[in-house]
Design a protein around this motif. Structure first.
Motif, PDB file in Angstrom:
ATOM      1  N   GLY A 117      41.262  32.009  48.200  1.00  0.00           N
ATOM      2  CA  GLY A 117      40.005  32.507  48.742  1.00  0.00           C
ATOM      3  C   GLY A 117      40.103  33.980  49.120  1.00  0.00           C
ATOM      4  O   GLY A 117      39.195  34.772  48.817  1.00  0.00           O
ATOM      5  N   GLN A 118      41.193  34.362  49.762  1.00  0.00           N
ATOM      6  CA  GLN A 118      41.376  35.760  50.145  1.00  0.00           C
ATOM      7  C   GLN A 118      41.510  36.664  48.925  1.00  0.00           C
ATOM      8  O   GLN A 118      41.007  37.800  48.917  1.00  0.00           O
ATOM      9  CB  GLN A 118      42.613  35.891  51.048  1.00  0.00           C
ATOM     10  N   ALA A 119      42.170  36.179  47.896  1.00  0.00           N
ATOM     11  CA  ALA A 119      42.295  36.960  46.662  1.00  0.00           C
ATOM     12  C   ALA A 119      40.932  37.165  46.009  1.00  0.00           C
ATOM     13  O   ALA A 119      40.647  38.238  45.454  1.00  0.00           O
ATOM     14  CB  ALA A 119      43.248  36.254  45.694  1.00  0.00           C
ATOM     15  N   MET A 120      40.088  36.140  46.087  1.00  0.00           N
ATOM     16  CA  MET A 120      38.739  36.254  45.535  1.00  0.00           C
ATOM     17  C   MET A 120      37.907  37.251  46.330  1.00  0.00           C
ATOM     18  O   MET A 120      37.141  38.038  45.760  1.00  0.00           O
ATOM     19  CB  MET A 120      38.072  34.870  45.508  1.00  0.00           C
ATOM     20  N   VAL A 121      38.047  37.235  47.649  1.00  0.00           N
ATOM     21  CA  VAL A 121      37.353  38.205  48.504  1.00  0.00           C
ATOM     22  C   VAL A 121      37.758  39.623  48.106  1.00  0.00           C
ATOM     23  O   VAL A 121      36.907  40.523  47.976  1.00  0.00           O
ATOM     24  CB  VAL A 121      37.668  37.953  49.994  1.00  0.00           C
ATOM     25  N   LYS A 122      39.050  39.834  47.909  1.00  0.00           N
ATOM     26  CA  LYS A 122      39.561  41.166  47.538  1.00  0.00           C
ATOM     27  C   LYS A 122      39.037  41.599  46.173  1.00  0.00           C
ATOM     28  O   LYS A 122      38.651  42.759  45.975  1.00  0.00           O
ATOM     29  CB  LYS A 122      41.088  41.165  47.534  1.00  0.00           C
ATOM     30  N   PRO A 129      35.285  42.102  38.422  1.00  0.00           N
ATOM     31  CA  PRO A 129      34.683  40.814  38.057  1.00  0.00           C
ATOM     32  C   PRO A 129      35.568  39.935  37.182  1.00  0.00           C
ATOM     33  O   PRO A 129      35.529  38.706  37.312  1.00  0.00           O
ATOM     34  CB  PRO A 129      33.401  41.220  37.322  1.00  0.00           C
ATOM     35  N   LEU A 130      36.360  40.527  36.300  1.00  0.00           N
ATOM     36  CA  LEU A 130      37.207  39.709  35.440  1.00  0.00           C
ATOM     37  C   LEU A 130      38.356  39.090  36.233  1.00  0.00           C
ATOM     38  O   LEU A 130      38.748  37.944  35.974  1.00  0.00           O
ATOM     39  CB  LEU A 130      37.731  40.531  34.268  1.00  0.00           C
ATOM     40  N   THR A 131      38.881  39.836  37.199  1.00  0.00           N
ATOM     41  CA  THR A 131      39.906  39.266  38.079  1.00  0.00           C
ATOM     42  C   THR A 131      39.308  38.124  38.887  1.00  0.00           C
ATOM     43  O   THR A 131      39.913  37.061  39.040  1.00  0.00           O
ATOM     44  CB  THR A 131      40.455  40.340  39.031  1.00  0.00           C
ATOM     45  N   TYR A 132      38.101  38.345  39.391  1.00  0.00           N
ATOM     46  CA  TYR A 132      37.422  37.301  40.151  1.00  0.00           C
ATOM     47  C   TYR A 132      37.186  36.065  39.282  1.00  0.00           C
ATOM     48  O   TYR A 132      37.391  34.933  39.725  1.00  0.00           O
ATOM     49  CB  TYR A 132      36.092  37.823  40.687  1.00  0.00           C
TER      50      TYR A 132
END
Length: 216
Positions: A117-122, A129-132
């Protein structure tokens, strides 16, 4: 995968071609409607044309490939209407997996969910967007893994594989990661709270949002 003695055949060759083709399609390397020429694919994978033909039959059954009369095989095109129907099925199965995950997640798995979740926030904050999108895929896969519901997992793998093009399009749509982030965080929170009903509701709400986005 070179073979000095020429192309291989048999079950090993078919499985090698099947794995390679499936990965190329699901990773977006092969685009929807792209023709799949047996001779070219046989050379690429170092197998016989018969092995490619057998692999294409399996991929047709999986919904990744379609055969056009007198024109051979191509990567199947999934319409928006069909993508919505697939996502409606996903909603039921992902809700089941979320509820199961909430009921049996360990402390270690709960911590890993929080980290995702924290990685998605970052990723959203950094405008990646591709990392997300990759983290989104990882999160759902991890929840399915925690659930232990293998039948649902196998069905979801088959359904999700057909949505590659739509997934990439949604990932790159302006504002979409920001909207879905809160949905994912709510899902993570419900699982970490060990609340199966809330987890199922959160999964359903997220996929209802995906359907809405597909229809826009």
């Amino acid at each position: 995968m070179p073979y000095e003695d020429g192309p291989i055949s048999g079950e090993q060759a078919k499985q090698h071609a099947l794995t390679g083709l499936r990965e190329a399609i699901t990773q977006g390397e092969m685009a929807p409607a792209q023709r799949l020429v047996e001779g070219e694919l046989a050379e690429r994978f170092g197998v016989t044309r018969g092995s490619i033909r057998a692999a294409l039959i399996d991929l047709t059954a999986e919904g990744l490939v379609e055969r056009i009369h007198n024109r051979g095989a191509r990567v199947r095109v999934v319409s928006v209407e069909e993508a919505v129907a697939i996502t409606e099925c996903r909603m039921v199965l992902e809700g089941l997996c979320a509820a199961k995950a909430a009921a049996q997640a360990t402390d270690e798995q709960s911590s890993e969910l929080a980290a995702l979740g924290q990685a998605m926030v970052k990723a959203v904050a950094d405008g990646e967007p591709l990392t997300y999108s990759a983290l989104n895929h990882e999160l759902h896969a991890y929840i399915r893994d925690i659930s232990g519901q293998q039948v649902a997992v196998e069905l979801l793998q088959r359904l999700n594989a057909q949505l590659v093009r739509h997934r990439f399009q949604l990932a790159l749509r302006p504002g979409r990661p920001q909207k879905s982030l809160n949905e994912h965080l709510a899902l993570i929170e419900a699982i970490r709270a060990r609340d199966p009903e809330a987890a199922q509701v959160a999964a359903h709400a997220h996929l209802a949002s995906v359907i809405e986005a597909l229809r826009e």
